[in-house]
Scaffold this active site. Structure first.
Site, PDB file in Angstrom:
ATOM      1  N   LYS A 180       7.117  15.532  11.747  1.00 12.88           N
ATOM      2  CA  LYS A 180       6.175  16.193  10.827  1.00 12.88           C
ATOM      3  C   LYS A 180       4.761  15.601  10.993  1.00 12.88           C
ATOM      4  CE  LYS A 180       9.012  19.247   9.192  1.00 12.88           C
ATOM      5  NZ  LYS A 180      10.227  18.971   8.509  1.00 12.88           N
TER       6      LYS A 180
HETATM    7  C1  LIG Z   1      11.492  19.447   7.800  1.00 11.07           C
HETATM    8  C2  LIG Z   1      11.678  20.478   6.741  1.00 11.07           C
HETATM    9  C3  LIG Z   1      12.395  20.238   5.547  1.00 11.07           C
HETATM   10  C4  LIG Z   1      13.251  19.035   5.315  1.00 11.07           C
HETATM   11  O1  LIG Z   1      12.736  17.847   5.626  1.00 11.07           O
HETATM   12  P1  LIG Z   1      13.676  16.669   6.195  1.00 11.07           P
HETATM   13  O2  LIG Z   1      12.780  15.477   6.011  1.00 11.07           O
HETATM   14  O3  LIG Z   1      13.940  16.968   7.621  1.00 11.07           O
HETATM   15  O4  LIG Z   1      14.885  16.592   5.351  1.00 11.07           O
HETATM   16  C5  LIG Z   1      12.391  21.217   4.588  1.00 11.07           C
HETATM   17  N1  LIG Z   1      11.760  22.380   4.750  1.00 11.07           N
HETATM   18  C6  LIG Z   1      11.088  22.666   5.880  1.00 11.07           C
HETATM   19  C7  LIG Z   1      10.399  23.979   5.996  1.00 11.07           C
HETATM   20  C8  LIG Z   1      11.036  21.730   6.917  1.00 11.07           C
HETATM   21  O5  LIG Z   1      10.392  22.024   8.051  1.00 11.07           O
END
Ligand SMILES: *Cc1c(COP(=O)(O)O)cnc(C)c1O
Length: 372
Positions: A180
């Site tokens: 991210k």
């Molecule tokens: C990455 C993501 C999540 C969840 O995050 P994690 O840290 O991987 O559990 C939720 N919603 C979206 C749209 C994402 O891209």
């Protein structure tokens, strides 16, 4: 090999983790407290509770607004399955809604048709980091008496009408997983000015032990404690916070500008391709987490293979959730999302790319997608 996405970890993160390891306290303590204070400042004074994943952030946010069995939450079908699983983890029902062709965001007209007396909340997903018209979203929520849980997993560091995502609104959830906009290894956070929701999230991440967060930040533990709600082991560790704190200092100077410039280059070089459509999802200050495009005329798979043959990874964000057995039995019924699913291709986007990598992707894409 040109990767779709990757973590960018440097000497500073490694040194920070080493310091934590040498300190010999790994659980949740002052490093997490410091990360939360820095996030509080970054989000213009919004209280933040850090947890171990973005999915946990969504789950605890939904639990904290009192969501339970029989309740419904409106969610765009085109999202990571985390959004849907977080709702069903509360025993509630995620109601798959149609998305807009122009930006793949939640279609409010469709959502309006799915409101029932059981609808409790709406979960917009800031797809490709673009929040869309949040004023309209919040007006919709007010009109129907709904809480808003923003899935801002893609949108850390972005702004809407001059204000940072997470610094305003109802309850905003971020992900700091490895790829991210910033990472804490894995990790996530709930940002909200609702004191009760914040307090509930803080307790629920530590098995529901009331006010244990305060104890841990003092280097202590609660031994004689009270528990009155369901809790989980969702807290963030010192190791994660150490990584996150360094990453936060790199976002605006380094990661953000890199992502913005690569996305701009894609836009500039792909705008005239006959069989490629760019999303209309640019805002004043968007740090794009992914760069999805639509490949039309049935050319998507050919492009994917051509890129793959040159060592370039691509992705498809996301399989619509109503097509999954758990969330709708797989029956097609949301036409726009289903068409997008046939057309979507995400091109490589991360701060570790060079402009020449982006240009190589563009050259191949132009060759397949009918550039003049
Ligand atoms: C990455 C993501 C999540 C969840 O995050 P994690 O840290 O991987 O559990 C939720 N919603 C979206 C749209 C994402 O891209």
């Amino acid at each position: 090999m040109t990767r779709l996405s990757r973590s960018i970890i440097g000497e500073a993160e490694i040194a920070a983790v080493r310091t934590v390891l040498e300190r010999g306290f790994l659980g949740m303590g002052k490093e997490v407290e410091c990360f939360e204070q820095e996030l509080f400042a970054y989000l213009d004074g919004t209280p933040v509770a850090c947890v171990n994943t973005g999915t946990a952030a969504l789950h605890l946010a939904l639990q904290a607004i009192g969501l339970g069995p029989g309740d419904e939450v409106l969610v765009p079908t085109l999202t990571y399955v985390a959004s849907f699983q977080a709702v069903s983890a509360c025993g509630a029902t995620p109601v798959a809604c149609e998305v807009r062709e122009s930006d793949a965001l939640l279609d409010l007209d469709d959502a309006a048709r799915r409101v029932t007396e059981r609808t409790r909340a709406i979960m917009p997903v800031h797809y490709a980091s673009y929040p869309g018209d949040l004023d309209a979203l919040y007006a919709f929520a007010r009109g129907h008496g709904l809480r808003v849980i923003e899935d801002a997993a893609h949108a850390f560091g972005c702004r809407y009408r001059g204000r940072k995502i997470g610094s305003f609104g109802d309850v905003v959830c971020f992900s700091f997983d490895g790829i991210k906009n910033i990472t804490s290894g894995e990790g996530g956070a709930v940002a909200t000015r609702d004191k009760q929701v914040h307090a509930r999230v803080c307790d629920a991440r530590l098995l529901g032990v009331e006010k244990d967060t305060d104890q841990r930040y003092r280097g202590e533990r609660s031994w004689e404690f009270e528990v009155s709600a369901q809790g989980w082991r969702y807290h963030m560790s010192e190791i994660m916070a150490a990584i996150g704190r360094v990453q936060l200092t790199r976002l605006d100077a380094e990661f953000g500008p890199a992502r913005v410039s690569f996305a701009a280059r894609y836009r500039e070089r792909l705008a005239d391709c006959r069989n490629l459509r760019l999303f209309d999802n640019q805002g004043e200050h968007i740090i794009p987490h992914i760069f999805p495009v639509r490949i039309v005329a049935g050319r998507r798979d050919a492009l994917m293979q051509a890129l793959n043959a040159q060592g370039i990874q691509t992705g498809m964000h996301y399989k619509p959730n109503h097509l999954l057995a758990r969330f709708g039995g797989g029956a097609p019924r949301l036409a726009v999302a289903e068409r997008l699913w046939d057309e979507l291709l995400s091109l490589p986007l991360h701060p570790g790319l060079a402009l020449s990598d982006v240009d190589r992707v563009c050259d191949i894409t132009r060759g397949i997608c009918g550039a003049p």
